[in-house]
Design an enzyme around this catalytic site. Structure first.
Site, short mmCIF file in Angstrom:
data_model
loop_
_atom_site.label_atom_id
_atom_site.label_comp_id
_atom_site.label_asym_id
_atom_site.label_seq_id
_atom_site.Cartn_x
_atom_site.Cartn_y
_atom_site.Cartn_z
N HIS A 1 -0.26 4.92 10.70
CA HIS A 1 -0.33 3.72 10.13
C HIS A 1 -0.93 2.65 11.47
O HIS A 1 -0.55 3.03 12.55
CB HIS A 1 1.12 2.95 9.94
CG HIS A 1 1.38 3.38 8.50
ND1 HIS A 1 2.83 3.26 8.20
CD2 HIS A 1 0.94 3.68 7.55
CE1 HIS A 1 3.03 3.81 6.95
NE2 HIS A 1 1.98 4.08 6.65
N ARG B 1 6.20 10.88 0.71
CA ARG B 1 6.08 10.41 2.14
C ARG B 1 6.96 9.08 2.59
O ARG B 1 6.99 9.36 3.74
CB ARG B 1 4.56 9.95 1.88
CG ARG B 1 3.93 9.25 3.07
CD ARG B 1 2.32 9.25 3.04
NE ARG B 1 1.87 7.85 3.88
CZ ARG B 1 1.40 8.09 4.90
NH1 ARG B 1 1.49 9.09 5.66
NH2 ARG B 1 0.63 7.17 5.61
N TYR C 1 7.56 0.95 4.90
CA TYR C 1 7.91 2.27 4.30
C TYR C 1 9.28 2.67 4.28
O TYR C 1 9.73 3.55 3.71
CB TYR C 1 6.87 3.23 4.95
CG TYR C 1 5.69 3.45 4.20
CD1 TYR C 1 5.22 4.84 3.65
CD2 TYR C 1 4.71 2.49 4.27
CE1 TYR C 1 4.04 4.93 2.93
CE2 TYR C 1 3.52 2.82 3.69
CZ TYR C 1 3.26 3.91 2.99
OH TYR C 1 1.96 4.11 2.48
N LYS D 1 -6.75 7.63 6.93
CA LYS D 1 -7.79 6.60 6.34
C LYS D 1 -8.51 6.14 7.49
O LYS D 1 -8.08 5.97 8.74
CB LYS D 1 -6.76 5.50 5.98
CG LYS D 1 -6.22 5.57 4.63
CD LYS D 1 -5.39 4.41 4.14
CE LYS D 1 -4.89 4.55 2.57
NZ LYS D 1 -3.95 3.31 2.33
N HIS E 1 3.58 10.03 -3.59
CA HIS E 1 3.76 8.93 -2.47
C HIS E 1 5.27 8.78 -2.13
O HIS E 1 5.39 8.68 -0.83
CB HIS E 1 2.88 7.79 -2.88
CG HIS E 1 2.23 7.22 -1.75
ND1 HIS E 1 1.13 8.10 -0.90
CD2 HIS E 1 2.49 6.00 -1.29
CE1 HIS E 1 0.71 7.11 0.00
NE2 HIS E 1 1.49 5.94 -0.07
N ARG F 1 -0.46 11.82 3.33
CA ARG F 1 -0.84 11.47 1.89
C ARG F 1 -1.41 12.59 0.93
O ARG F 1 -1.67 13.69 1.50
CB ARG F 1 -1.97 10.26 2.05
CG ARG F 1 -1.67 9.15 2.99
CD ARG F 1 -2.85 8.25 3.30
NE ARG F 1 -2.49 7.10 3.95
CZ ARG F 1 -2.68 7.09 5.48
NH1 ARG F 1 -3.13 8.07 6.11
NH2 ARG F 1 -2.19 5.88 5.92
#
Length: 307
Positions: free
Chosen positions: A278, A255, A287, A184, A252, A161
């Site tokens: 993830h 990615r 994705y 995250k 993004h 990211r």
């Protein structure tokens, strides 16, 4: 939070603390949860004509929920945002009902509004390479050109990211063949660093006029401070306009492209899930814009009963 009763405010804070401590929710997520649930509680105070204590909150009806949904939509909130707000409210209520011992069916049975989920749009492999090459020649300042190229190479080469790339500090230098990334929710993952990415960062570091201190960011703005993500976004905007690429060609998207190109080359979906950081496989599937034919090909080659 003046429209929220002290008991409800304390309950909300306790729930937020739990989300942060037990589930590792990111700071941005906590802020959004706090705002969404506080707005809901404030609406209920106005809607009912009195501050809602925990006892009153346990009495929320289907009609009350419909009124909140209608009010929120009328405030020019789109279906996607409303679905996010409802999800936060449901999560809070599920926790509150368990703690206070009431039946939360009226809240939990509220249907989320339907919306068209936007799937990420990866770039073709040649377009991803062209973006990197074009970004490098957009500025006459050598170290800035090397910096922008290095950042975007990290996004595409490692699936980072933009916040993760810009969060690298001098302690990570020189880049090894693997990086430990905190993503995250504070989740850590190990990411391989391909040779072109290591070389791009090394070249930038060599040209950068600012010292690489262990606790300072690797990627710097012109004045030496932490690089603003908007700078990289603007560099991508310029590059895509020069190349005639669509507006979906964002940092993004690099990615997304990393994940899709790995999968197209035969990469394992669960391994790619780990690389991207993830929590669920379904997110990785979103994705990776792989068509049914590609999935069926993998299935027929690998499933023991296929063929």
């Amino acid at each position: 939070m003046t429209l929220i009763s002290p008991a409800a405010r304390d309950a909300l804070q306790a729930w937020l603390d739990g989300q942060k401590a037990l589930k590792g929710a990111a700071a941005n997520t906590i802020t959004a949860y706090s705002r969404d649930v506080a707005d809901f509680l404030s609406f209920m105070t106005t809607h009912k004509g009195q501050t809602q204590g925990l006892g009153a909150l346990a009495q929320i009806t289907v009609s009350d929920m419909r009124a909140w949904m209608a009010f929120t939509r009328g405030d020019d909130v789109g279906a996607r945002s409303l679905a996010r707000k409802l999800s936060a409210v449901k999560s809070f209520y599920r926790w509150l009902a368990e703690r206070e011992g009431f039946e939360p069916t009226a809240v939990l049975s509220t249907r989320s509004p339907k919306f068209q989920r936007k799937l990420p749009r990866p770039l073709a492999e040649d377009a991803a390479r062209e973006i990197i090459d074009t970004v490098e020649i957009q500025t006459s300042t050598g170290w800035v050109a090397a910096r922008d190229m290095a950042v975007i190479t990290m996004l595409y080469g490692c699936g980072l990211r933009i916040s993760e790339a810009l969060g690298l500090t001098g302690r990570a230098l020189p880049l090894a063949e693997v990086l430990r990334i905190r993503g995250k929710g504070g989740k850590e993952r190990i990411v391989p660093v391909i040779a072109p990415a290591r070389e791009a960062v090394a070249r930038y570091v060599q040209l950068c006029p600012h010292p690489m201190e262990p606790d300072q960011p690797v990627f710097r703005g012109v004045r030496g401070g932490a690089l603003n993500p908007r700078v990289i976004q603007k560099a991508m905007e310029q590059a895509r306009m020069q190349l005639g690429l669509p507006a979906t060609a964002t940092p993004h998207a690099m990615r997304h492209s990393f994940a899709t190109h790995l999968l197209n080359a035969g990469g394992d979906l669960r391994a790619i899930q780990e690389l991207l950081g993830h929590a669920s496989l379904s997110t990785t599937q979103a994705y990776t814009a792989v068509d049914l034919g590609r999935l069926m090909e993998v299935y027929e080659k690998t499933h023991p009963k296929a063929g």
